[in-house]
Scaffold this motif. Sequence first.
Motif, PDB file in Angstrom:
ATOM      1  N   VAL A 270      -1.695  -0.770   0.623  1.00  0.00           N
ATOM      2  CA  VAL A 270      -1.245   0.062  -0.307  1.00  0.00           C
ATOM      3  C   VAL A 270      -2.689  -1.026  -1.444  1.00  0.00           C
ATOM      4  O   VAL A 270      -2.250  -2.080  -2.208  1.00  0.00           O
ATOM      5  N   HIS A 271      -4.070   0.099  -1.689  1.00  0.00           N
ATOM      6  CA  HIS A 271      -4.794  -0.486  -2.834  1.00  0.00           C
ATOM      7  C   HIS A 271      -4.669   0.679  -3.405  1.00  0.00           C
ATOM      8  O   HIS A 271      -5.351   1.794  -3.487  1.00  0.00           O
ATOM      9  N   ASN A 272      -5.428  -0.071  -5.143  1.00  0.00           N
ATOM     10  CA  ASN A 272      -5.730   0.629  -6.349  1.00  0.00           C
ATOM     11  C   ASN A 272      -7.302   0.415  -6.330  1.00  0.00           C
ATOM     12  O   ASN A 272      -7.577  -0.516  -6.752  1.00  0.00           O
ATOM     13  N   ARG A 273      -7.733   1.663  -5.374  1.00  0.00           N
ATOM     14  CA  ARG A 273      -9.004   1.205  -5.945  1.00  0.00           C
ATOM     15  C   ARG A 273     -10.273   1.937  -6.977  1.00  0.00           C
ATOM     16  O   ARG A 273     -11.481   1.833  -7.008  1.00  0.00           O
ATOM     17  N   GLY A 274      -9.534   2.107  -7.997  1.00  0.00           N
ATOM     18  CA  GLY A 274     -10.381   3.129  -9.302  1.00  0.00           C
ATOM     19  C   GLY A 274     -10.976   4.037  -9.014  1.00  0.00           C
ATOM     20  O   GLY A 274     -10.933   4.828  -8.457  1.00  0.00           O
ATOM     21  N   ASP A 275     -12.029   3.752  -9.473  1.00  0.00           N
ATOM     22  CA  ASP A 275     -13.457   4.715  -9.570  1.00  0.00           C
ATOM     23  C   ASP A 275     -14.464   3.894  -8.307  1.00  0.00           C
ATOM     24  O   ASP A 275     -15.472   5.079  -8.734  1.00  0.00           O
ATOM     25  N   PHE A 276     -14.305   3.317  -7.704  1.00  0.00           N
ATOM     26  CA  PHE A 276     -15.637   2.588  -7.432  1.00  0.00           C
ATOM     27  C   PHE A 276     -16.288   2.565  -6.406  1.00  0.00           C
ATOM     28  O   PHE A 276     -17.243   3.658  -6.651  1.00  0.00           O
ATOM     29  N   ASP A 277     -15.147   3.517  -5.564  1.00  0.00           N
ATOM     30  CA  ASP A 277     -16.436   4.410  -4.127  1.00  0.00           C
ATOM     31  C   ASP A 277     -17.075   5.613  -4.893  1.00  0.00           C
ATOM     32  O   ASP A 277     -17.949   5.776  -4.243  1.00  0.00           O
ATOM     33  N   LEU A 278     -16.109   6.459  -5.716  1.00  0.00           N
ATOM     34  CA  LEU A 278     -16.897   7.606  -6.375  1.00  0.00           C
ATOM     35  C   LEU A 278     -18.278   7.887  -7.014  1.00  0.00           C
ATOM     36  O   LEU A 278     -18.997   7.668  -6.675  1.00  0.00           O
ATOM     37  N   THR A 279     -17.946   6.471  -8.030  1.00  0.00           N
ATOM     38  CA  THR A 279     -18.803   6.680  -8.696  1.00  0.00           C
ATOM     39  C   THR A 279     -20.275   5.484  -7.666  1.00  0.00           C
ATOM     40  O   THR A 279     -21.046   5.813  -7.874  1.00  0.00           O
ATOM     41  N   GLN A 280     -19.556   4.339  -6.868  1.00  0.00           N
ATOM     42  CA  GLN A 280     -21.159   4.580  -5.489  1.00  0.00           C
ATOM     43  C   GLN A 280     -21.793   5.205  -5.419  1.00  0.00           C
ATOM     44  O   GLN A 280     -22.772   5.315  -5.148  1.00  0.00           O
ATOM     45  N   HIS A 281     -20.876   5.980  -4.246  1.00  0.00           N
ATOM     46  CA  HIS A 281     -21.459   7.615  -3.881  1.00  0.00           C
ATOM     47  C   HIS A 281     -22.014   8.134  -5.425  1.00  0.00           C
ATOM     48  O   HIS A 281     -23.902   9.004  -4.785  1.00  0.00           O
TER      49      HIS A 281
END
Length: 441
Positions: A270-281
């Motif tokens: 269970v991870h809190n991924r912040g906005d890492f992925d959407l910002t990278q995309h």
Amino acid sequence: MDKLVSLCKRRGFIFQSSEIYGGTGSVWDYGPLGVELKKNIKDRWWNAMVRSRDDIEGLDAAILMHPRTWEASGHVAGFVDPLVDCKTCKGRFRADKLEDARCPQKPSKRPGQADQCALTEARNFNLMFKTYMGALEESASVVYLRPETAQGIFVNFLNVQQSMRQKVPFGIAQIGKAFRNEITPGNFIFRTREFEQMEMQFFVEPGTDMEWFDQWKQMRLEWHLSLGLSPERLKFHQHTAGELAHYARAAFDVTFDFGGTLGFQEIEGVHNRGDFDLTQHQTFSGKKPEYYDQVNNKRYVPYVIETSVGADRVTLAALVNAYREESVEGEDEGRVVLGLHASIAPIKAAIFPLTKKDGLPDFARNILNDLRKSFPVDYDETGSIGKRYRRQDEVGTPFCITVDPQSLTDQTVTVRDRDTLAQDRVDVTQLHAYLTNKLAR
Ligand code: ATP
């Protein structure tokens, strides 16, 4: 584990892939009972995550994605394990997991500890499987078999949000295959090179993320308990700052005690991924994955709470949790039981005519045909009743129904409970309701 692997093969749960050619390394095939067991686990997940909620939508994204996806996600550069080879035994090990490994020539020592060991320097090894799209094997057409299902969800965030008119907070869930060229796979279906993930990304407003993270952590633990996994075999492991993945703000693993040398191991993250992925995309695609909050008239990139669980790992946990050997009062031979939770048992009930004579098989088959409209059921008329019970106990069938001569006169049958061994005499017209009631618990 050896006993479980042998039972799984003997009783049609899990076979080694391409066995007649000597097997494919750490790839497994699910046989007739295994496919039912794993499907039941996946169905329970889908029901809990998608069907029973208004705020999570389902998705089935493709395995092959645009290669830029994996540059944006960080997998091309960073999805690596440090690899060392031994020049003596030709063994290959993860440099960060040497403590858990055994020297193939001196199993009492770990690699590097025995005098003859000659380990190379560690080098990075990317775990993604590469293949080529189109007719030409040139670098421009390299694509990857996805190493996780999550990215299919991130790239579809706006498609799902807009088509389904969802409002943040909401989630997207999917079940699908993932592939990792693991250096040290093993322990049966615990770590394989081809496996299935059940992942859910929950998009929330920044600032509310830790609250949702705590809620999801708890909800996911409860789901594992609802499968019948023993509470004392489940515990959380919190990732320390050093263990956190590059994308994670906080992370907990749900771990299960597999016993033996494996002990407690991760079955879900269970991870809190912040906005890492959407910002990278956003950076890599130039498209803005922003959410417009109409009520408050503001735009933002949501934060993501991820729950990521392996269908195969949970299947293994369910099998380990269920396997028991016990003696039976008044009988010399003990029995092997898979005490699977009724909701995931591959067969819910087995029907036996006491003998093959006097119309008992016809009577039993009528029951079979009636029940099979609602449950997966089995029919067995060979061997003694005791043997037939043992066969069903071993594959986890919760109920066995016996048709005897009395059944023909009073329309009742005996229903035997796998765990308590209690036997009830049940009217045939009540059988469906009886089983429905018992299986719902
Ligand atoms: P591990 O540390 O065990 O390699 P991970 O932290 O890399 O796992 P995640 O990337 O968080 O795992 O994947 C989420 C889930 O997917 C895991 O909890 C596990 O249940 C499952 N999973 C990951 N890798 C494998 C594998 N090689 N075989 C089977 N299941 C896997």
